[in-house]
Design an enzyme around this catalytic site. Structure first.
Site, mmCIF file in Angstrom:
data_model
loop_
_atom_site.group_PDB
_atom_site.id
_atom_site.type_symbol
_atom_site.label_atom_id
_atom_site.label_comp_id
_atom_site.label_asym_id
_atom_site.label_seq_id
_atom_site.Cartn_x
_atom_site.Cartn_y
_atom_site.Cartn_z
ATOM 1 N N HIS A 1 31.877 91.896 61.961
ATOM 2 C CA HIS A 1 31.445 92.849 61.074
ATOM 3 C C HIS A 1 31.937 92.203 59.527
ATOM 4 C CE1 HIS A 1 31.527 96.304 64.268
ATOM 5 N NE2 HIS A 1 30.253 95.917 63.942
ATOM 6 N N ARG B 1 31.489 100.285 74.428
ATOM 7 C CA ARG B 1 32.585 99.549 74.625
ATOM 8 C C ARG B 1 33.925 99.933 74.813
ATOM 9 N NH1 ARG B 1 31.014 95.696 69.908
ATOM 10 N NH2 ARG B 1 28.683 95.246 70.654
ATOM 11 N N GLU C 1 24.607 95.604 55.074
ATOM 12 C CA GLU C 1 24.726 94.275 55.604
ATOM 13 C C GLU C 1 23.486 93.348 55.010
ATOM 14 O OE1 GLU C 1 25.947 96.143 59.033
ATOM 15 O OE2 GLU C 1 26.837 94.225 59.672
ATOM 16 N N ARG D 1 21.107 86.432 59.812
ATOM 17 C CA ARG D 1 22.841 86.794 60.271
ATOM 18 C C ARG D 1 23.099 86.051 61.575
ATOM 19 N NH1 ARG D 1 23.963 91.438 64.272
ATOM 20 N NH2 ARG D 1 26.288 91.433 64.228
ATOM 21 N N ASN E 1 17.628 89.055 61.336
ATOM 22 C CA ASN E 1 18.760 89.180 62.368
ATOM 23 C C ASN E 1 18.366 89.336 63.849
ATOM 24 O OD1 ASN E 1 21.003 90.291 63.793
ATOM 25 N ND2 ASN E 1 21.388 92.064 62.450
#
Ligand code: ADP
Length: 394
Positions: free
Chosen positions: A176, A237, A381, A87, A9
């Site tokens: 996601h 965020r 994940e 990923r 990733n």
């Protein structure tokens, strides 16, 4: 026997990795190479409960992958690797599922760079470095966006001039997706329900956070948009805000567009509102010690989340289960309690004991027997990427 999958990733200055057996689901090693390209670059790996740090000063992705390869050789894992699963953040409209990497796939990932200018170039660097250092091994790309490609146009189109969609690909994509796919499968299994007959609201609450409506196994709406800035309030965020914040802050503070974007991405959310931390646990601790600002921050976080979950429910028509996942969703009894209470309008009734129990790795239902189910499911994940990669090389 080569049966294990190496998961990579790649971020802009970091690289996470893991080696997983997709059949037994055992994770043999995991690690993180960070501060890539700087004199402080290191690879930190965890193997059989022990942490090791290796300095790789000034190395970037290529050097980090070579370093990971050395670590795998030293631990006797290199010869067990059957394939590499990457990923990839943005697959645009080109990818609706995971795929084996070939030249045309790399070209399509590169074509999506305008949609994810920070992430996709790093993902491509990772793929190319892995091709160099693991020659002959199959490589798979697993996209964050792919799961949401089943969204109907009414959910993904923005009410802006239509040619921005047709010419530039400006639309809601969602992210996601790998987590949502994993959670959908796990939640349905735990509930003893068929995926094809289940309506789920899933809240993935980590540093980045989003929620999705999943109907009969397919994504039908989600809170993140063209980019991961949209939707829920997150660690740093803002999530959805009035877009005119851009011109307002330009006029009032003299900021450039990039500066406003930086404020909304890096200095907002839990951090911006609490002025304490981007980390939910730290904000909760401050609230427990009486900080009014921390309490207000958590109230906003939960209100925004509940309101957007309610909006997503429109895309489902009914709610069979509300699922919490991610570091906050899996551990914060406070956030879950507030959100389930706010969603009482849908008939949810929290069971306080169960809510306190389902933390720190414990999974299961947190609501009383009457009413719709809310539950906690741990996401993984990396395991999802390993499963996808294994099924692609079969
Ligand atoms: P990432 O998106 O980086 O993968 P995680 O899914 O690990 O992030 O989630 C990180 C968030 O989970 C942080 O805000 C952290 O404070 C929060 N978190 C972890 N444990 C707890 C806890 N016990 N209570 C509240 N928040 C927690």
């Amino acid at each position: 026997m080569k049966t294990n999958i190496l998961i990579l990733n790649c971020g802009s200055s970091s690289l996470k990795f893991a080696v997983i057996d997709p059949t037994s689901e055992q994770e043999f090693i995991s690690g993180l190479a960070e501060r890539l390209g700087s004199p402080e670059a290191v690879i930190v790996s965890k193997f059989q409960g022990e942490k090791t740090t290796i300095n790789i000063a000034d190395e970037a992705h290529d050097g980090a992958i070579a370093g990971v390869l050395d670590v795998l050789k030293e631990k006797g894992l290199f010869d067990t690797i059957a394939a590499v699963g990457h990923r990839v953040v943005h697959g645009g409209e080109a990818f609706t599922a995971s795929t084996l990497v070939a030249e045309d796939v790399k070209k399509a990932i590169s074509d999506c760079i305008p949609l994810a200018p920070l992430h996709n170039p790093a993902n491509l660097l990772g793929i190319e470095a892995a091709e160099k250092h693991f020659p002959g091994l199959p490589q798979a790309a697993v996209f964050d966006t792919a799961f949401h490609q089943t969204m109907p146009a009414q959910a993904y189109l923005y009410p802006v001039p239509y040619e921005y969609y047709t010419d530039l690909g400006l639309r809601k994509y969602g992210f996601h997706g790998t987590s949502y796919r994993f959670i959908t499968a796990s939640a349905c299994e735990m509930l003893g329900r068929k995926t094809e007959e289940t309506a789920l609201l899933i809240a993935h609450l980590g540093n980045g956070a989003s929620a999705a409506a999943v109907l009969n196994g397919e994504g039908v709406d989600t809170t993140m948009g063209l980019t991961p800035l949209d939707g829920l309030m997150m660690g740093t965020r803002s999530g959805s805000v009035d877009p005119n914040i851009f011109t307002f802050l330009r006029d009032q503070k003299g900021y450039s567009l990039d500066e406003v974007a930086s404020v909304l991405n890096k200095k907002s959310g839990l951090l911006g509102l609490s002025q304490i931390s981007n980390d939910c646990r730290a904000v909760e601790e401050a609230a427990a010690e009486g900080s009014k600002q921390a309490l207000l921050t958590l109230d906003v976080y939960c209100y925004v989340l509940a309101k957007q979950l309610a909006g997503l429910a429109i895309g489902l028509g009914r709610i069979d289960a509300l699922v919490f996942t991610g570091g906050i969703g899996e551990n914060s009894e406070l956030i879950r309690r507030k959100v389930v209470e706010l969603m009482g309008i849908f008939g949810f009734k929290l069971d306080n004991d169960l809510n306190l129990k389902q933390r720190f790795g414990a999974e299961g239902v947190i609501t009383a027997e009457s009413g719709p189910v809310a539950m906690v499911v741990s996401t993984n994940e990396e395991l999802m990427i390993a499963r996808d990669t294994a099924s692609l090389i079969k």
